[in-house]
Design a protein around this motif. Structure first.
Motif, PDB file in Angstrom:
ATOM      1  N   ARG A   1       3.651  56.750  81.121  1.00  0.00           N
ATOM      2  CA  ARG A   1       4.962  57.093  80.557  1.00  0.00           C
ATOM      3  C   ARG A   1       4.847  57.993  79.342  1.00  0.00           C
ATOM      4  O   ARG A   1       5.818  58.660  78.969  1.00  0.00           O
ATOM      5  CB  ARG A   1       5.707  55.823  80.174  1.00  0.00           C
ATOM      6  CG  ARG A   1       6.109  54.985  81.379  1.00  0.00           C
ATOM      7  CD  ARG A   1       6.763  53.698  80.963  1.00  0.00           C
ATOM      8  NE  ARG A   1       5.830  52.839  80.241  1.00  0.00           N
ATOM      9  CZ  ARG A   1       6.214  51.868  79.439  1.00  0.00           C
ATOM     10  NH1 ARG A   1       7.480  51.636  79.236  1.00  0.00           N
ATOM     11  NH2 ARG A   1       5.325  51.109  78.841  1.00  0.00           N
TER      12      ARG A   1
ATOM     13  N   ARG B   1      12.039  54.965  84.818  1.00  0.00           N
ATOM     14  CA  ARG B   1      11.052  55.146  85.873  1.00  0.00           C
ATOM     15  C   ARG B   1      11.255  56.446  86.633  1.00  0.00           C
ATOM     16  O   ARG B   1      10.495  56.758  87.544  1.00  0.00           O
ATOM     17  CB  ARG B   1      11.105  53.962  86.839  1.00  0.00           C
ATOM     18  CG  ARG B   1      10.778  52.635  86.171  1.00  0.00           C
ATOM     19  CD  ARG B   1      10.498  51.557  87.172  1.00  0.00           C
ATOM     20  NE  ARG B   1       9.294  51.849  87.928  1.00  0.00           N
ATOM     21  CZ  ARG B   1       8.769  51.047  88.845  1.00  0.00           C
ATOM     22  NH1 ARG B   1       9.369  49.911  89.115  1.00  0.00           N
ATOM     23  NH2 ARG B   1       7.687  51.386  89.493  1.00  0.00           N
TER      24      ARG B   1
ATOM     25  N   SER C   1      17.880  52.581  84.176  1.00  0.00           N
ATOM     26  CA  SER C   1      16.416  52.527  84.178  1.00  0.00           C
ATOM     27  C   SER C   1      15.792  53.639  85.009  1.00  0.00           C
ATOM     28  O   SER C   1      14.574  53.688  85.125  1.00  0.00           O
ATOM     29  CB  SER C   1      15.937  51.192  84.742  1.00  0.00           C
ATOM     30  OG  SER C   1      16.538  50.126  84.084  1.00  0.00           O
TER      31      SER C   1
ATOM     32  N   ARG D   1      15.872  53.927  88.254  1.00  0.00           N
ATOM     33  CA  ARG D   1      15.220  53.351  89.439  1.00  0.00           C
ATOM     34  C   ARG D   1      15.876  53.942  90.683  1.00  0.00           C
ATOM     35  O   ARG D   1      16.850  53.386  91.218  1.00  0.00           O
ATOM     36  CB  ARG D   1      15.353  51.840  89.429  1.00  0.00           C
ATOM     37  CG  ARG D   1      14.683  51.212  88.226  1.00  0.00           C
ATOM     38  CD  ARG D   1      14.928  49.714  88.162  1.00  0.00           C
ATOM     39  NE  ARG D   1      14.473  49.173  86.892  1.00  0.00           N
ATOM     40  CZ  ARG D   1      13.242  48.736  86.673  1.00  0.00           C
ATOM     41  NH1 ARG D   1      12.362  48.780  87.638  1.00  0.00           N
ATOM     42  NH2 ARG D   1      12.899  48.262  85.482  1.00  0.00           N
TER      43      ARG D   1
ATOM     44  N   LEU E   1       7.535  55.903  87.789  1.00  0.00           N
ATOM     45  CA  LEU E   1       6.543  55.541  86.787  1.00  0.00           C
ATOM     46  C   LEU E   1       6.324  54.020  86.796  1.00  0.00           C
ATOM     47  O   LEU E   1       7.150  53.273  87.321  1.00  0.00           O
ATOM     48  CB  LEU E   1       7.019  55.999  85.414  1.00  0.00           C
ATOM     49  CG  LEU E   1       6.912  57.501  85.153  1.00  0.00           C
ATOM     50  CD1 LEU E   1       7.593  57.859  83.845  1.00  0.00           C
ATOM     51  CD2 LEU E   1       5.462  57.944  85.131  1.00  0.00           C
TER      52      LEU E   1
ATOM     53  N   GLU F   1       6.167  50.089  86.048  1.00  0.00           N
ATOM     54  CA  GLU F   1       7.219  49.193  85.583  1.00  0.00           C
ATOM     55  C   GLU F   1       7.145  49.011  84.078  1.00  0.00           C
ATOM     56  O   GLU F   1       6.068  48.848  83.506  1.00  0.00           O
ATOM     57  CB  GLU F   1       7.059  47.832  86.283  1.00  0.00           C
ATOM     58  CG  GLU F   1       8.124  46.819  85.916  1.00  0.00           C
ATOM     59  CD  GLU F   1       9.519  47.324  86.277  1.00  0.00           C
ATOM     60  OE1 GLU F   1       9.856  47.342  87.463  1.00  0.00           O
ATOM     61  OE2 GLU F   1      10.258  47.683  85.329  1.00  0.00           O
TER      62      GLU F   1
ATOM     63  N   THR G   1       2.076  45.519  85.389  1.00  0.00           N
ATOM     64  CA  THR G   1       1.551  46.850  85.109  1.00  0.00           C
ATOM     65  C   THR G   1       0.268  46.683  84.316  1.00  0.00           C
ATOM     66  O   THR G   1       0.277  46.036  83.261  1.00  0.00           O
ATOM     67  CB  THR G   1       2.563  47.676  84.296  1.00  0.00           C
ATOM     68  OG1 THR G   1       3.737  47.851  85.080  1.00  0.00           O
ATOM     69  CG2 THR G   1       1.985  49.041  83.943  1.00  0.00           C
TER      70      THR G   1
ATOM     71  N   ASP H   1       4.200  60.339  90.414  1.00  0.00           N
ATOM     72  CA  ASP H   1       4.171  58.888  90.491  1.00  0.00           C
ATOM     73  C   ASP H   1       3.255  58.391  91.593  1.00  0.00           C
ATOM     74  O   ASP H   1       3.314  57.230  91.962  1.00  0.00           O
ATOM     75  CB  ASP H   1       5.594  58.353  90.710  1.00  0.00           C
ATOM     76  CG  ASP H   1       6.251  58.970  91.930  1.00  0.00           C
ATOM     77  OD1 ASP H   1       7.361  58.562  92.273  1.00  0.00           O
ATOM     78  OD2 ASP H   1       5.659  59.888  92.522  1.00  0.00           O
TER      79      ASP H   1
END
Lengths: 484, 1047
Positions: free
Chosen positions: A480, B427, B527, B529, B640, B642, B715, B841
């Motif tokens: 990130r 993400r 988020s 998602r 990306l 979590e 993660t 990703d």
């Protein structure tokens, strides 16, 4: 009423109830946890291997003190020495068995970098000693050869006439270094433009006269910061009155600004003992003074407290407080300050010239410390000035040849130990290791003293900790970070 | 002439025809002739003249006799006229026997309305067989008999009367199925005499307009029914004679229409609606007037509108009196008659139609839908324009269209902070420049992600690429539509899918809005998602298509239905594979539960279910196999890694209330009415199976949510991270809402049928809470906007200078650092704009990738610790720059400074270090350096030759050399890397213990390096073949046509 709703409620209730009794709390786990790594590579730079001025001889000595350590390592590796001369730098292999020395060449003022690869890096110590036997700049100076770093603090330097103080910046790396120097004077910060961005070329040395950047200013404190790269810095202080020398020494780097400083190593005997305290902050600092001597720890009535203005440098006379005794000065401040000590040793005879030694604020011995050199080039004696302000302490002095002595320091007292007989070893440099035995903090300074024809020559050097395994931080990959 | 016997049919019923005349001498004879020719004889005929100035009275007298002709004033309304006619026949029919009491009917006709010969017979036939029918009307055609004029009347909440018939709509029997209606027109209507008397006939206050609608409403409210008998046909010239009839000035007529229309509604509607309607009439009236003045420049019409509204508001006593008089006979509530009224959205088009039709006589038959004012011969374009506008209006009147428009406008407000630049964050990675980049990342087997990844790209990227291609290559627009339009799209999907369960528009709208604003949906949007967002949009279609596939009596072939369901599920599973597993579980459970109750349908259902589940597995290969091999992908989601985390697992209570946690969550209590409605849904006696399925899905989703949130550290390197339960709670919420629909449909009659107990107050409480919760959801979403971490704008983290350097042909990379000296975060950036959707990703996997990641972590650790020689460890990774924000740089700069190969470059807002060691994507090591690298170590001082390289393939020229050389790629070793020198393949090797290398011979030449993606391409071809095969099998079916109705 059908049973569907109660069944639903029951199922949901069971699930909810189970949720309170299940589940793991977060456990620490990173991509790569913290750890330590042995020291297998090291560079020690001796920035002042001077053949200047006349009657000066300098020696940079590197010594393997591994056999003197409590757990002798199996040191192996290669050592090279490089005279830092820019494009003309010359690197040669040095055979350390168990020591080697590089001497100054004629009327040259150079810096020498020792690079060691292998496990030997963890047990190698290097010192430099500069002796000027006659003339206007007579004196004995010495100090450890240090690894490059990004920040150096000096609380000593003088731009007044009669002081030929110089700031030496040595860059042993293969890339240029960008350095910025900040000055503090008794009247406040001094922003000299030419010190804001100094480029020290790769494998080179830069020398800056304090007189040029702080003319006619006594007591200059400096912070040397490398914006890019890492350098080794040193300050050479030489004094004279007319053509008469007043001694000289390397001003050792002191600790970064702190509220509690211990300046150990004031020698016994007649002469002036002084403090230089600099407040780099923006608020005035009130500094309290305590003294540790062989007769105990006390607050001198003549100097209980003094104020150091914001951004200013102040001096204080602790001669009376120390009363010709060896010892240490403890400074406590309400704001972070840096400090150093100055001791001018005055000989008995009128024709004899004084010498001076500079002392820095240091940390107590917690790990083995080493000195590569234990005697002045012509001999002389080697002392350890020890202070234990916070409890009774004990240190052991060991040599690579196996000799050992243990010195106890009563709580709140300072002790001067003559370790000449312990460290003396034939034609070698008299390297030795000082290790703390007890748990109470003990501060140690090595002092070299030689009674020459023109008076006592003296220099002090804080005991330098040998490198410990490098603490490695925990790291973790976080994709990130690559996206905003 | 009809047979004599039929003329006396229905002997127990006496029909009195009342012909109302007003200057209708032209067509009155034909009307009377038509009456005479009725197959079923009219028992009595009277005529009432409303002050005619032509020969209407004379004609009527001549044909019927003076005793059968009454006269009333010209200003009297129809009600008065009919009453006058009844005076002539006030004598009741003889009662021969008590139990043979004839039923008297009034047949009302206009002087220009000619019933077909069998009209009365058909009307009587209907009412005789349906005693509950108290008022019946014929199908009304124009005088030519070709154009449909009327088949029942209705009125909307604004008071506009409508027929539901298009202008000049030919009669082709398309309205023959109209049966029960709110009202019928006067002309040709047949009403029971006793009902007429009981209701007091037509309201004289509405004499000039709307009285027939009021009468029909009162008949319905009294317990009777009003029907249209399509077999009874009447020709009526009323519309054609508009211009001939004195109706007063057109504006006055318009005002009367509006006034009376509102009065009809206010007098008959539910009491609690009256104050709301009054406010509405005032507001709409003012707005409409403003529009007339400002937009249409019709100030007099605006005045008429305002006058009408003013009269209504100024005479509350009339409304009260009207309501009081109607309350006596009222037996049926307004709610039970809702089905007879037009949909709520019709009022706007009726306003527009009313404006266009201003000038009509008040009592003329009304065709309010799409009426144009004709001033003379007009071109075809004008006539067709009216049709086109009416088509647009037709579309806009649909509730689904209004729902999407309203939700879309609200979404624009909610997304106001994200409308500049491409959305990203959370993400969601930034979108590449165009659709071709997405296609490229989908087709390639290698991705420039992190140290380099060969993980297969999710088919969701292909779907986004497909959408982007449709949008002319604008990948950013495709993602923006999906993410920012998620709420309106999900609402539309839910609304259209709910048609399978109910046609009640309000319930569907409420459920759709709540579904689109579930915490799982808003949390997924905030988020970033993409998987859960698409799942939210597609899930209702999946459920609907599977339900249709299971239908037993569908006319569409099974293959086609299964194909559609399978493809919808494939779209959902491409983004969220877990959804496939949940659908499989639910289908299995439902089939298992119904195996005995629906045994005869089980073989078809099993086949359908198998097809629905297998189709995604086929069309999503090779991703299917990748998920099977890595089951953690079911829960890990896309994008990306979590970031949702908490030290302790979320409580089951919050999960049961559909609170998913993380950003973008409404207050937890908004889930209470949903769960409450779920409980009530299980109490209903209708659609028990649907309710149970919904409840089971809720429990399943909740269980999955609880299970997946129990584990931490999902993660690597982040101990507090947990799986976000949004997808599972989305499914749970959908299940709960399905059961809520069952609870809501027909709830009022069901509650009315039960004695008062705990249910009624509980339902009121839940409904109240549901209203408040829905308002909170909408207001919270709009006012709060989309929460972070989703954001818009520039996504690049590297300073511009570093971006420019990374764009150089050597393809060097940057290392981004964060954290402090005790815990350092790092990320490898390979392109100027950082990782992008599709390639960014794809998490690296494999032994060499793991080793490369471990070595990179070592290098970062050594750098930050200040170990000597750490700078050289960056060379194998092609890292030329280190970037750290100022906060991090302050903490680690002193250690990094010890690396002699790093030089600080001052840039704003960050600290950048540049490595002085040459490095890049493709390098050549020679001599001792090559030997050291081959042994797995990093040479410290030997320089490397950097070649120009691209992403995934490189072509460069190498000089000749005298020592051994190694061509090194800064990518993990993989057998699919290929290198040639002058066309000759190079022997593979490994450098630094993990990097792909090739042994370079001493000669010069052009070296070409590439990654063999043929394996991937074969898989994609197989996937395409599978998709085509599935389409062919399903396309063998006819185009779909399914019946409406619940499965």
């Amino acid at each position: 009423m059908r049973r569907d709703a109660p069944i639903l409620a029951g199922l949901v209730g069971v699930a909810v109830l189970l949720s309170f009794f299940t589940g793991s709390t977060a456990a620490r786990r990173v991509t790569k946890p913290a750890g330590t790594a042995p020291v297998v590579a090291r560079t020690l730079v001796c920035p002042v291997v001077n053949g200047l001025p006349r009657h000066t001889a300098s020696t940079a000595t590197v010594s393997d003190v591994g056999p003197a350590l409590p757990t002798p390592p199996h040191g192996a590796g290669t050592v090279t020495s490089t005279v830092l001369a820019g494009a003309k730098s010359v690197t040669s292999t040095v055979r350390v068995r168990p020591w080697a020395a590089v001497h100054s060449r004629g009327l040259q003022s150079e810096a020498v970098a020792f690079s060691v690869n292998g496990t030997l890096a963890a047990s190698l110590a290097a010192d430099e000693v500069i002796e000027t036997t006659a003339g206007r700049y007579r004196g004995l100076a010495g100090g450890p050869c240090s690894a490059p770093a990004t920040d150096w603090w000096f609380a000593g330097g003088n731009g007044k006439l009669g002081f030929t103080d110089r700031l030496i910046l040595a860059n042993a790396a293969s890339t240029d270094a960008e350095v910025a120097v900040t000055l503090w004077t008794p009247s406040g910060p001094d922003a000299a433009p030419r010190l804001a961005a100094i480029r020290v070329p790769a494998r080179s040395r830069a020398s800056i006269g304090i007189l040029a950047v702080a003319p006619d200013i006594a007591t200059v404190a400096m912070h040397v910061h490398a914006d890019s790269g890492a350098i080794t810095a040193a300050v050479v202080d030489r004094r004279s009155t007319g053509l008469q020398s007043d001694g000289g020494d390397l001003v050792p780097p002191t600790l970064p600004p702190s509220r509690h400083l211990v300046i150990n190593g004031f020698p016994a005997g007649p002469g002036t003992r002084g403090l230089v305290v600099t407040n780099p902050g923006s608020a005035d600092a009130t500094v309290s003074v305590k003294v540790v001597t062989p007769s105990g720890e006390f607050t001198p009535s003549s100097l209980q407290q003094f104020v150091v203005g914001a951004g200013k440098t102040a001096t204080a006379d602790v001669t009376k407080a120390l009363s010709n005794h060896a010892g240490a000065v403890i400074l406590s401040s309400d704001h972070p300050v840096i400090g150093a000590g100055e001791a001018i040793v005055v000989p008995g005879g009128r024709r004899l010239r004084p010498d001076l030694e500079w002392l820095a604020a240091t940390k107590p011995i917690t790990t083995p410390t080493a000195a590569a050199v234990g005697h002045e080039p012509d001999g002389g004696r080697c002392y350890l000035v020890l202070s234990a302000p916070d409890g009774a302490g004990e240190v052991s002095v060991t040599t690579p040849s196996g000799r050992k002595t243990t010195i106890s320091v009563p709580a709140g007292h300072a002790v001067t130990a003559d370790i000449t007989s312990t460290v003396k070893s034939g034609s070698g440099p008299w390297s030795f290791v000082v290790s703390a035995v007890g748990s109470a903090p003990v501060y140690a300074v090595r002092e070299l003293e030689f009674d020459g024809a023109h008076g006592t020559m003296i220099t002090a050097e804080p005991m330098t900790p040998l490198p410990q395994p490098i603490p490695l931080p925990a790291v973790r990959q976080d994709p990130r970070l690559a996206a905003r | 002439m009809a047979p004599t016997s039929s003329r006396t049919r229905h002997p127990g019923h006496v029909v009195t025809a009342i012909v109302i005349c007003r200057d209708g001498a032209k067509r009155l004879p034909k009307t009377l002739d038509a009456l005479a020719l009725q197959v079923r004889r009219v028992d009595r005929v009277v005529a009432v003249d409303l002050g005619s100035s032509d020969r209407s009275v004379a004609v009527a007298t001549e044909r019927l006799g003076a005793a059968h002709v009454a006269k009333v004033d010209a200003g009297a309304g129809i009600g008065t006229a009919i009453a006058a006619g009844l005076e002539l026949v006030s004598r009741r029919p003889d009662r021969r026997r008590h139990d043979d009491a004839p039923v008297e009917w009034l047949w009302l006709l206009h002087d220009d309305s000619a019933p077909e010969p069998d009209a009365l017979d058909e009307l009587l036939l209907r009412v005789v067989h349906s005693p509950s029918v108290w008022l019946a009307g014929p199908k009304v055609l124009d005088w030519s008999g070709a154009v449909l004029v009327q088949a029942g009347l209705a009125i909307d909440a604004a008071g506009h009367i409508e027929t539901g018939i298009d202008r000049r709509e030919p009669d082709q029997g398309q309205r023959d199925d109209v049966d029960e209606v709110l009202a019928v027109g006067v002309a040709g209507s047949l009403i029971r005499r006793d009902v007429w008397d009981a209701l007091g006939g037509m309201d004289p206050q509405l004499a000039d307009y709307g009285a027939e609608v009021d009468l029909g409403w009162r008949v319905n409210a009294s317990g009777g029914r009003v029907v249209v008998v399509s077999r009874a046909v009447l020709r009526h010239a009323g519309e054609e004679c508009v211009g001939d009839r004195p109706g007063g000035p057109a504006l006055r007529a318009m005002a009367i229409e509006r006034r009376n229309g509102m009065r009809v509604v206010l007098a008959n509607t539910a009491g609690w609606l009256v104050p709301l309607l009054l406010v509405r009439y005032l507001l709409v009236g003012v707005l409409h007037s403003l529009a007339l003045v400002v937009l249409s420049r019709r100030p007099r019409e605006a005045a008429a509108e305002l006058r009408a509204v003013g009269v209504v508001l100024a005479t509350p006593g009339a409304i009260v009196a009207a309501r009081r008089s109607r309350a006596v006979a009222r037996e049926v509530g307004y709610g039970d008659l809702r089905r007879l009224f037009p949909p709520s959205g019709r009022w706007m088009s009726n306003v527009m139609a009313a404006r266009a039709h201003s000038g009509t006589a008040p009592d003329a038959p009304l065709a309010r839908r799409r009426v144009a004012v004709e001033s003379g011969p007009v071109s075809e374009e004008v006539e067709s324009l009216a049709d086109e506008i009416s088509a647009v209006g037709e579309f806009l009147r649909r509730p689904a269209a209004l729902l999407v428009i309203v939700m879309g406008l609200l979404a624009v407000i909610a997304d106001r902070h994200l409308l500049s630049g491409t959305v990203h964050g959370g993400r969601l990675l930034p979108v590449p420049a165009g659709a071709s980049d997405l296609w490229s990342s989908y087709f390639n087997a290698w991705h420039p992600s992190n140290v380099g990844s060969t993980a297969p790209t999710s088919p969701s990227i292909a779907l986004v690429a497909l959408l982007a291609t449709i949008l002319l290559g604008k990948a950013w627009l495709a993602v923006d539509i999906i993410v920012l339009g998620a709420v309106p799209l999900a609402a539309l999907s839910a609304y259209t899918s709910l048609r399978l369960l109910t046609t009640a528009v309000r319930i569907r709208i409420w459920v759709s809005v709540v579904y689109a604003l579930l915490p799982a949906v808003t949390g997924a949007i905030s988020s970033g998602r993409l998987d859960v967002i698409v799942a939210a949009i597609v899930l209702p279609r999946v459920v609907r298509s599977i339900a249709i596939a299971w239908q037993r009596d569908s006319v569409a072939p099974l293959q086609g239905r299964v194909l559609r369901a399978g493809l919808w599920l494939a779209v959902a599973a491409a983004f969220a594979p877990l959804l496939w597993a949940l659908v499989a579980l639910v289908c299995g459970a439902v089939l298992g539960a119904e195996r005995s109750s629906a045994a005869d349908a089980m073989p078809d259902r099993l086949r359908a279910t198998a097809g629905v589940l297998v189709i995604p597995l086929i069309v999503l290969m090779p991703w299917t196999w990748h998920v099977v091999a890595h089951p953690s992908l079911l829960f890990s989601g896309s994008g990306l890694p979590e970031f949702y985390g908490s030290h302790s697992p979320p409580s089951g209570i919050l999960l049961a209330l559909l609170h998913a946690g993380g950003p973008g969550q409404p207050p937890f209590w908004v889930g209470i009415p949903i769960v409450g409605a779920l409980v009530f849904g299980l109490q209903r006696d209708s659609r028990v199976a649907v309710a149970r399925i919904g409840a089971a899905v809720f429990v399943l989703g909740l269980a999955i949510a609880i299970i997946e949130t129990r584990g931490a550290s999902v993660t690597t390197g982040f101990p507090t991270t947990r799986h976000w339960p949004g997808l599972a709670l989305l499914v749970a919420g959908a299940g709960a809402l399905v059961t809520a629909v069952v609870a809501a449909v027909g709830a009022r009659p069901a509650l009315r049928d039960r004695s008062f107990g705990w249910r009624q107050p509980a339902v009121v409480a839940v409904v109240g809470l549901a209203v408040v919760a829905t308002g909170t959801l909408v207001v919270g979403w709009v006012s709060g906007g989309v929460d972070k971490p989703l954001r818009g704008g520039d996504a690049a983290v590297l300073p511009l200078y570093v971006q420019a350097e990374l764009a150089l042909p050597t393809s060097s990379r940057a290392l981004v650092l964060g954290g402090d000296a005790h815990l350092v975060h790092f990320a490898l950036v390979r392109t100027p704009h950082g990782p992008l959707l599709g390639s960014g990703d794809a998490a690296p996997s494999g032994r060499m990738s793991d080793r490369a990641n471990a070595r990179l972590a070592d290098a970062v650790q050594d750098l930050v610790a200040g170990r000597a020689g750490a700078g050289a460890e960056l060379v194998p990774f092609g890292i030329d720059y280190l970037v750290a924000p100022q906060s991090t740089a302050r903490r680690i700069a002193s250690q990094l400074g010890r690396a002699s190969t790093l030089t600080v470059i001052p840039v704003p807002s960050a600290t950048v270090w540049h490595s002085s060691l040459a490095t890049g994507e493709l390098t050549v090591l020679s001599g001792a350096a090559a030997t050291v690298a081959s042994e797995g170590s990093v040479p410290q001082t030997a320089p490397v030759q950097v070649l120009n390289a691209g992403s995934g393939s490189s072509t460069a020229r190498v000089p000749s050399a005298t020592t051994s050389r190694l061509l090194v790629l800064a990518e993990p070793a993989d057998s699919r890397w290929r290198a040639t020198l002058a066309g000759q393949s190079l022997r593979r090797a490994t450098a630094y213990g993990w990097a792909q290398a090739f042994v370079l011979p001493p000669r010069a030449g052009t070296v070409h390096v590439s990654f063999d993606s043929s394996g991937r391409h074969w898989w994609l071809i197989a996937e395409l073949v599978g998709l085509v095969g599935v389409l062919l099998v399903g396309a063998g079916a006819a185009p779909h046509g399914h019946r409406r109705g619940a499965p």
